[in-house]
Design a protein around this motif. Structure first.
Motif, PDB file in Angstrom:
ATOM      1  N   ALA A   1      43.979  19.349  35.158  1.00 15.18           N
ATOM      2  CA  ALA A   1      45.139  18.768  35.306  1.00 15.18           C
ATOM      3  C   ALA A   1      45.457  17.740  34.610  1.00 15.18           C
ATOM      4  N   GLU A   2      44.685  16.586  34.890  1.00 17.72           N
ATOM      5  CA  GLU A   2      44.828  15.715  33.919  1.00 17.72           C
ATOM      6  C   GLU A   2      44.905  15.412  32.841  1.00 17.72           C
ATOM      7  N   LEU A   3      44.080  16.345  31.987  1.00 15.00           N
ATOM      8  CA  LEU A   3      43.774  16.767  30.593  1.00 15.00           C
ATOM      9  C   LEU A   3      45.258  17.652  30.191  1.00 15.00           C
ATOM     10  N   GLY A   4      46.460  18.489  30.718  1.00 11.44           N
ATOM     11  CA  GLY A   4      47.736  18.555  30.581  1.00 11.44           C
ATOM     12  C   GLY A   4      46.787  20.287  31.095  1.00 11.44           C
ATOM     13  N   VAL A   5      46.451  20.828  31.680  1.00 12.31           N
ATOM     14  CA  VAL A   5      46.092  21.846  32.017  1.00 12.31           C
ATOM     15  C   VAL A   5      47.181  22.391  33.201  1.00 12.31           C
ATOM     16  N   THR A   6      47.856  23.308  33.213  1.00  8.83           N
ATOM     17  CA  THR A   6      49.229  23.837  34.113  1.00  8.83           C
ATOM     18  C   THR A   6      48.598  25.287  35.210  1.00  8.83           C
ATOM     19  N   TYR A   7      47.468  25.767  34.510  1.00 13.54           N
ATOM     20  CA  TYR A   7      46.937  27.091  34.336  1.00 13.54           C
ATOM     21  C   TYR A   7      45.669  27.456  33.596  1.00 13.54           C
ATOM     22  N   THR A   8      44.714  28.271  35.367  1.00 10.20           N
ATOM     23  CA  THR A   8      43.167  27.855  35.768  1.00 10.20           C
ATOM     24  C   THR A   8      42.979  29.123  35.562  1.00 10.20           C
ATOM     25  N   SER A   9      41.791  29.885  36.490  1.00 11.58           N
ATOM     26  CA  SER A   9      41.251  30.494  37.483  1.00 11.58           C
ATOM     27  C   SER A   9      39.357  30.257  37.657  1.00 11.58           C
ATOM     28  N   VAL A  10      39.028  30.654  38.169  1.00 15.01           N
ATOM     29  CA  VAL A  10      37.633  30.215  38.898  1.00 15.01           C
ATOM     30  C   VAL A  10      36.676  31.823  38.300  1.00 15.01           C
ATOM     31  N   PRO A  11      35.979  31.599  37.377  1.00 10.75           N
ATOM     32  CA  PRO A  11      34.942  32.340  38.158  1.00 10.75           C
ATOM     33  C   PRO A  11      34.317  32.845  38.826  1.00 10.75           C
ATOM     34  N   PRO A  12      33.651  34.131  39.179  1.00 12.49           N
ATOM     35  CA  PRO A  12      32.995  34.103  40.579  1.00 12.49           C
ATOM     36  C   PRO A  12      31.588  34.224  39.943  1.00 12.49           C
ATOM     37  N   PRO A  13      30.581  33.975  41.032  1.00  7.91           N
ATOM     38  CA  PRO A  13      29.610  34.400  41.264  1.00  7.91           C
ATOM     39  C   PRO A  13      28.796  35.597  40.644  1.00  7.91           C
ATOM     40  N   ARG A  14      27.839  35.807  40.504  1.00 10.29           N
ATOM     41  CA  ARG A  14      27.906  37.651  39.987  1.00 10.29           C
ATOM     42  C   ARG A  14      27.462  38.144  41.918  1.00 10.29           C
ATOM     43  N   LEU A  15      28.633  39.200  41.947  1.00  6.75           N
ATOM     44  CA  LEU A  15      28.710  39.519  43.612  1.00  6.75           C
ATOM     45  C   LEU A  15      28.371  41.363  43.424  1.00  6.75           C
ATOM     46  N   SER A  16      28.777  41.881  44.673  1.00 10.53           N
ATOM     47  CA  SER A  16      28.061  43.469  45.319  1.00 10.53           C
ATOM     48  C   SER A  16      28.865  44.119  44.091  1.00 10.53           C
ATOM     49  N   GLY A  17      30.531  43.487  44.376  1.00 10.54           N
ATOM     50  CA  GLY A  17      31.702  45.142  44.576  1.00 10.54           C
ATOM     51  C   GLY A  17      32.471  44.156  45.141  1.00 10.54           C
ATOM     52  N   PRO A  18      33.526  45.250  44.857  1.00 12.89           N
ATOM     53  CA  PRO A  18      35.332  44.776  45.165  1.00 12.89           C
ATOM     54  C   PRO A  18      35.931  44.026  46.493  1.00 12.89           C
ATOM     55  N   GLU A  19      34.790  44.284  47.293  1.00 11.28           N
ATOM     56  CA  GLU A  19      35.210  43.428  48.490  1.00 11.28           C
ATOM     57  C   GLU A  19      34.613  41.989  48.402  1.00 11.28           C
TER      58      GLU A  19
END
Length: 313
Positions: free
Chosen positions: A270-288
């Protein structure tokens, strides 16, 4: 800072796609994005390719949607979340047809559509569609100007090398004014100049986060930039996939990072100018499990980040 929800099975990219995602269907995508909408995600985006040459299948995978069609589907399944593309390969579309599709989706969704436009990187895909690859930048600039004319003029008129029209009506206009938001993808100076001229947002793919301030300054220093509010999308884990879908390490992210590490990294973004982001998940087992992680991001990460978009002007 605003958060994007990564919709599963919009791609089948071997480097980052979990096996369970391959079984996710369109109706299941609708259910998942409705949950993201309920959780308070700000954006979902859809990638695009029309064909994937066999020479790129190992890295790119075969599965891509038509971005505008998918955006309309997602918008119809939701009520609040804004729907972007990442990216729409602009020179592979006819600009009148694309302008109509995006305006239609924006009108029917009540003003929730925007698009991130790129010029493409795969010469073989261009060849399959009969589009001159080495003219794609000039085509993109002309197409954007023509689309803005269609979206904003009561009697659109345009005369260019690649598209011309006059004495026509174009309705409905987008709900959003002066037109639906345009973002530009890409890291080259030509893309940055295109963003300065046309865009209210930028989505880099090959730049490091430390390079963002200088590139944002370059955009805003162009004579065509008029001081409009300007967003920058930069996911945590951006460095994992670059142009041509070649994986690379991201020094800002590693699987298994804890809450405070993620918060610290995104505050720096945010300090560098980013206004949108996302956080990738770890390897997961399914949709839930995937949706549980999505909920964790909104409840445990987002509240600790700046609410004002420091990258906007």
């Amino acid at each position: 800072m605003k958060f994007a929800f990564g919709l599963p099975h919009t791609i089948e990219l071997p480097a980052i796609t979990s096996k369970w995602e391959l079984a996710v269907t369109g109706p299941q995508q609708a259910e998942m994005v409705r949950r993201a909408d309920e959780l308070g995600y700000d954006m979902v985006s859809v990638p695009e390719h029309f064909v994937v040459p066999h020479s790129h299948l190992e890295l790119s995978g075969p599965h891509y949607l038509h971005s505008t069609v998918a955006q309309a589907f997602v918008a119809g399944a939701t009520r609040r979340i804004r729907v972007n593309s990442s990216v729409t390969i602009l020179p592979l579309h006819h600009p009148i047809v694309l302008a109509k599709g995006l305006a239609t989706a924006d009108w029917m969704s009540g003003g929730r559509i925007f698009a991130t436009f790129g010029v493409g990187w795969d010469a073989e895909e261009f060849a399959a569609l009969g589009i001159p690859f080495h003219e794609r930048g000039r085509m993109a600039d002309e197409y954007l100007a023509a689309m803005v004319e269609l979206w904003t003029s009561e009697s659109p008129s345009f005369a260019g090398k690649y598209v011309s029209f006059d004495a026509i009506a174009f309705e409905p206009k987008p709900v959003q004014r002066p037109h639906l938001p345009i973002w530009i993808a890409g890291d080259a100076d030509a893309a940055l100049r295109r963003a300065a001229r046309f865009a209210s947002g930028w989505w880099p793919f090959l730049s490091s986060v430390d390079e963002l301030p200088a590139k944002i300054d370059f955009i805003k220093s162009q004579p065509t930039y008029d001081g409009r509010p300007f967003d920058v999308m930069y996911p945590l884990g951006m460095g994992r996939v670059g142009e041509g879908h070649v994986t690379s390490d991201d020094p800002n992210f590693r699987p298994g990072m804890g809450k405070q590490e993620i918060v610290d990294q995104l505050c720096r973004f945010a300090e560098l100018g980013v206004t949108y982001t996302s956080v990738p998940p770890p390897r997961l087992s399914g949709p839930e499990a995937y949706l549980e992680h999505a909920q964790w991001v909104i409840e445990e990460i987002k509240p600790h980040l700046p609410t004002l978009d420091k990258g906007r002007s």
